[in-house]
Design a protein around this motif. Structure first.
Motif, PDB file in Angstrom:
ATOM      1  N   LEU A 191       6.878  13.413 -26.107  1.00 12.00           N
ATOM      2  CA  LEU A 191       5.214  12.923 -25.402  1.00 12.00           C
ATOM      3  C   LEU A 191       3.762  11.902 -25.190  1.00 12.00           C
ATOM      4  N   ALA A 192       3.660  11.467 -26.102  1.00 12.39           N
ATOM      5  CA  ALA A 192       3.417  10.069 -26.277  1.00 12.39           C
ATOM      6  C   ALA A 192       3.663   8.910 -24.515  1.00 12.39           C
ATOM      7  N   ALA A 193       4.500   8.671 -25.257  1.00 13.38           N
ATOM      8  CA  ALA A 193       5.432   8.424 -23.822  1.00 13.38           C
ATOM      9  C   ALA A 193       5.048   9.131 -22.173  1.00 13.38           C
ATOM     10  N   PHE A 194       4.894  10.333 -22.404  1.00 15.05           N
ATOM     11  CA  PHE A 194       4.512  11.687 -20.656  1.00 15.05           C
ATOM     12  C   PHE A 194       3.351  10.731 -20.978  1.00 15.05           C
ATOM     13  N   LEU A 195       2.767  10.949 -21.603  1.00 17.72           N
ATOM     14  CA  LEU A 195       0.918  10.682 -21.809  1.00 17.72           C
ATOM     15  C   LEU A 195       0.417   9.504 -21.166  1.00 17.72           C
ATOM     16  N   LEU A 196       0.945   8.234 -22.123  1.00 17.89           N
ATOM     17  CA  LEU A 196       0.689   7.079 -21.802  1.00 17.89           C
ATOM     18  C   LEU A 196       1.011   5.888 -21.049  1.00 17.89           C
ATOM     19  N   GLY A 197       2.286   6.558 -20.165  1.00 20.74           N
ATOM     20  CA  GLY A 197       3.678   5.980 -19.410  1.00 20.74           C
ATOM     21  C   GLY A 197       2.617   5.956 -18.084  1.00 20.74           C
ATOM     22  N   PRO A 198       3.366   5.548 -17.056  1.00 23.48           N
ATOM     23  CA  PRO A 198       2.610   5.242 -15.330  1.00 23.48           C
ATOM     24  C   PRO A 198       2.843   6.482 -15.737  1.00 23.48           C
ATOM     25  N   ALA A 214      15.359   0.133 -24.435  1.00 21.06           N
ATOM     26  CA  ALA A 214      14.678   1.342 -24.396  1.00 21.06           C
ATOM     27  C   ALA A 214      14.175   1.529 -23.164  1.00 21.06           C
ATOM     28  N   LEU A 215      13.309  -0.001 -23.118  1.00 15.99           N
ATOM     29  CA  LEU A 215      12.515   0.658 -22.039  1.00 15.99           C
ATOM     30  C   LEU A 215      13.322  -0.005 -20.440  1.00 15.99           C
ATOM     31  N   ALA A 216      13.661  -0.430 -20.538  1.00 19.54           N
ATOM     32  CA  ALA A 216      15.141  -0.468 -18.950  1.00 19.54           C
ATOM     33  C   ALA A 216      15.465   0.516 -18.747  1.00 19.54           C
ATOM     34  N   LEU A 217      16.002   1.315 -19.630  1.00 18.71           N
ATOM     35  CA  LEU A 217      16.598   2.524 -19.711  1.00 18.71           C
ATOM     36  C   LEU A 217      15.612   4.218 -19.281  1.00 18.71           C
ATOM     37  N   VAL A 218      13.691   3.253 -20.126  1.00 15.35           N
ATOM     38  CA  VAL A 218      13.669   5.068 -19.230  1.00 15.35           C
ATOM     39  C   VAL A 218      12.929   4.036 -17.823  1.00 15.35           C
ATOM     40  N   LEU A 219      12.880   3.001 -17.524  1.00 14.02           N
ATOM     41  CA  LEU A 219      12.249   2.966 -16.598  1.00 14.02           C
ATOM     42  C   LEU A 219      13.316   2.815 -15.202  1.00 14.02           C
ATOM     43  N   ALA A 220      14.354   2.971 -15.980  1.00 16.18           N
ATOM     44  CA  ALA A 220      15.678   3.129 -15.117  1.00 16.18           C
ATOM     45  C   ALA A 220      15.265   4.753 -13.630  1.00 16.18           C
ATOM     46  N   PHE A 221      14.877   5.721 -14.222  1.00 12.03           N
ATOM     47  CA  PHE A 221      14.451   6.663 -13.705  1.00 12.03           C
ATOM     48  C   PHE A 221      15.633   7.503 -13.503  1.00 12.03           C
ATOM     49  N   THR A 222      16.279   7.532 -14.647  1.00 11.41           N
ATOM     50  CA  THR A 222      17.928   8.314 -14.664  1.00 11.41           C
ATOM     51  C   THR A 222      17.678   9.887 -14.984  1.00 11.41           C
ATOM     52  N   GLY A 274       1.240  -1.001   0.107  1.00  8.77           N
ATOM     53  CA  GLY A 274       0.024   0.152  -0.132  1.00  8.77           C
ATOM     54  C   GLY A 274       0.834   1.586  -0.084  1.00  8.77           C
ATOM     55  N   LYS A 275       2.281   1.346  -0.359  1.00 10.96           N
ATOM     56  CA  LYS A 275       2.917   2.057  -0.556  1.00 10.96           C
ATOM     57  C   LYS A 275       3.062   3.276  -2.299  1.00 10.96           C
ATOM     58  N   ASP A 276       3.109   4.315  -2.042  1.00 14.40           N
ATOM     59  CA  ASP A 276       3.468   4.920  -2.726  1.00 14.40           C
ATOM     60  C   ASP A 276       4.659   4.262  -3.448  1.00 14.40           C
ATOM     61  N   PHE A 277       4.512   3.764  -5.402  1.00 15.52           N
ATOM     62  CA  PHE A 277       5.576   3.797  -5.647  1.00 15.52           C
ATOM     63  C   PHE A 277       6.115   4.427  -5.882  1.00 15.52           C
ATOM     64  N   TYR A 278       6.175   5.982  -6.527  1.00  9.43           N
ATOM     65  CA  TYR A 278       7.872   6.790  -7.210  1.00  9.43           C
ATOM     66  C   TYR A 278       7.887   6.841  -5.241  1.00  9.43           C
ATOM     67  N   SER A 279       8.015   7.188  -3.995  1.00  6.71           N
ATOM     68  CA  SER A 279       8.696   7.122  -3.117  1.00  6.71           C
ATOM     69  C   SER A 279       9.352   6.572  -2.845  1.00  6.71           C
ATOM     70  N   SER A 280       8.925   4.864  -2.765  1.00  4.81           N
ATOM     71  CA  SER A 280       9.200   3.908  -2.782  1.00  4.81           C
ATOM     72  C   SER A 280      10.519   3.814  -3.060  1.00  4.81           C
ATOM     73  N   TYR A 281      10.745   3.900  -5.283  1.00  8.17           N
ATOM     74  CA  TYR A 281      11.717   3.707  -5.725  1.00  8.17           C
ATOM     75  C   TYR A 281      12.706   4.202  -5.948  1.00  8.17           C
ATOM     76  N   VAL A 282      12.494   5.502  -6.473  1.00  7.43           N
ATOM     77  CA  VAL A 282      13.316   6.558  -7.026  1.00  7.43           C
ATOM     78  C   VAL A 282      14.485   5.824  -6.070  1.00  7.43           C
TER      79      VAL A 282
END
Length: 399
Positions: free
Chosen positions: A230-237, A191-199, A133-141
């Motif tokens: 823009l599409a990745a931003f709008l459609l991404g999590p 490319a997807l892994a690079l995006v999801l690494a949030f660097t 039940g945690k916020d994903f962003y705060s636990s993931y960064v």
């Protein structure tokens, strides 16, 4: 039967360059065998253009070490000179575009496996946060995906290098049909892994390198980049949107914006106080608090303070401005040489040179946001790329 030292050196150089992407131990063992074969076989050594700049960097590092307040603590940076021998070994052994072709294939294979492992890690972290039940962003960064590596910055840097070299091969190298299918599957995973690494810094660096490749390939494709982004931003999590927006709207100390202000400004104070020889290798962290600007609060934001997250600021603060200018001059001058050779026409070597240019652009841009050349894996891949591309460039210009 007399050993074929030429063949041993070739395969070990190629293996060392390829294994940079997956294993430090394998890279350094193969590098050692390659160097031994070259010495025992009395094989000719090639030195890169502007080797004098690397000599200045090495000598200045030793002078900085001798003048520091704790020379023994800086010995890991002297031991890292061994990694720089990758440049000489690869430059001496790999001379054909086909050699770089197989290096790109090996990097894609290793990078894809690491990317898949990273995507698996992302799924586990997402599920774990949801179950708690945690916020994903705060636990993931603070605990992001790393693939086969120990840190997400290393992982992201490797994904960037793999992606840029393989894009150049795809655009200009005419890979075999079966390999094109592999590229079509593997490159999106990387490319997807690079995006999801949030660097964020690696996003920017990869984007600049990719824009160079697209501009040189088919200029109209550059117009698609903002649309796709823009599409990745709008459609991404939602977490991805939060990470993008954190560039201008950080989530307090959760994001490193304040931390980057501290390391940048403190690094400048270090350079002002010690412009010639710096504080000495490995001495930035122990002395960090002594150089915090007076107008910044003494309570440090969360973050890592053993280096300055910027190759330009860190090398200058640690080893002095001459050392920093020497090593950056080497990479920038090499980049300029490749661009000039492309301007004259490179024939079959075009994809190799384009990939090398894109990689160096990416590494130098990423260096504004991270101490990437201090990371053994990224340093090894960068030097392997410079050696391989320079070997092909020299052979191409002499033919």
């Amino acid at each position: 039967m007399k050993p074929d030292f030429q063949r041993i050196a070739y395969w070990c150089a190629l293996g060392a360059a390829a294994s940079c992407a997956v294993s430090i131990a394998a890279w350094q063992v193969l590098l050692g065998v390659c160097l031994a074969a070259m010495l025992l076989g009395r094989l000719p050594w090639r030195v890169p253009r502007y080797w004098q700049a690397l000599t200045v960097f090495a000598v200045w590092t030793l002078l900085s070490l001798a003048l520091s307040d704790a020379p023994r603590s800086g010995m890991p940076q002297v031991k890292k000179f061994y990694a720089w021998l990758t440049l000489f070994a690869v430059l001496s052994a790999l001379r054909k575009a086909r050699d770089v072709y197989w290096l790109a294939v090996a990097w894609l294979a290793g990078g894809t496996l690491s990317a898949i492992d990273g995507l698996r890690q992302f799924g586990l972290k997402w599920s774990k946060a949801a179950a708690a039940g945690k916020d994903f962003y705060s636990s993931y960064v603070a605990d992001r995906i790393t693939g086969f590596n120990s840190h997400w910055m290393t992982f992201s840097g490797q994904m960037m290098i793999v992606l840029l070299l393989c894009l150049a091969l795809w655009f200009w190298g005419r890979p075999e049909k079966r390999l094109r299918w592999a590229f079509a599957v593997c490159l999106p995973l990387v490319a997807l892994a690079l995006v999801l690494a949030f660097t964020r810094g690696m996003w920017i660096a990869t984007g600049v390198g990719a824009l160079y490749l697209l501009w040189c390939w088919k200029r109209w494709t550059v117009a698609l980049v903002p649309v796709l982004a823009l599409a990745a931003f709008l459609l991404g999590p939602a977490a991805l949107k939060d990470r993008v927006m954190s560039l201008v709207k950080p989530h307090g100390q959760m994001d490193s914006n304040d931390h980057r202000v501290y390391v940048f400004r403190t690094g400048l104070e270090m350079i002002k106080a010690h412009p010639w020889f710096g504080l000495g290798p490995q001495r930035v962290g122990p002395h960090f608090r002594e150089y915090i600007p007076a107008d910044l609060p003494k309570t440090l934001p969360d973050g890592y303070y053993e280096h300055l997250h910027n190759i330009y600021i860190h090398f200058a603060a640690e080893r002095g401005l001459p050392a920093m200018f020497a090593v950056i001059f080497f990479f920038a001058a090499t980049l300029w040489d490749w661009l000039r050779q492309l301007g004259r026409g490179a024939g079959e070597a075009e994809w190799v040179l384009r990939g090398g240019v894109a990689i160096l652009i990416g590494v130098l841009v990423a260096g504004c946001f991270e101490y990437n050349l201090g990371d053994s894996e990224i340093l090894g891949m960068t030097l392997a790329a410079v050696g391989a591309v320079s070997g092909v460039a020299r052979s191409s210009s002499n033919s």
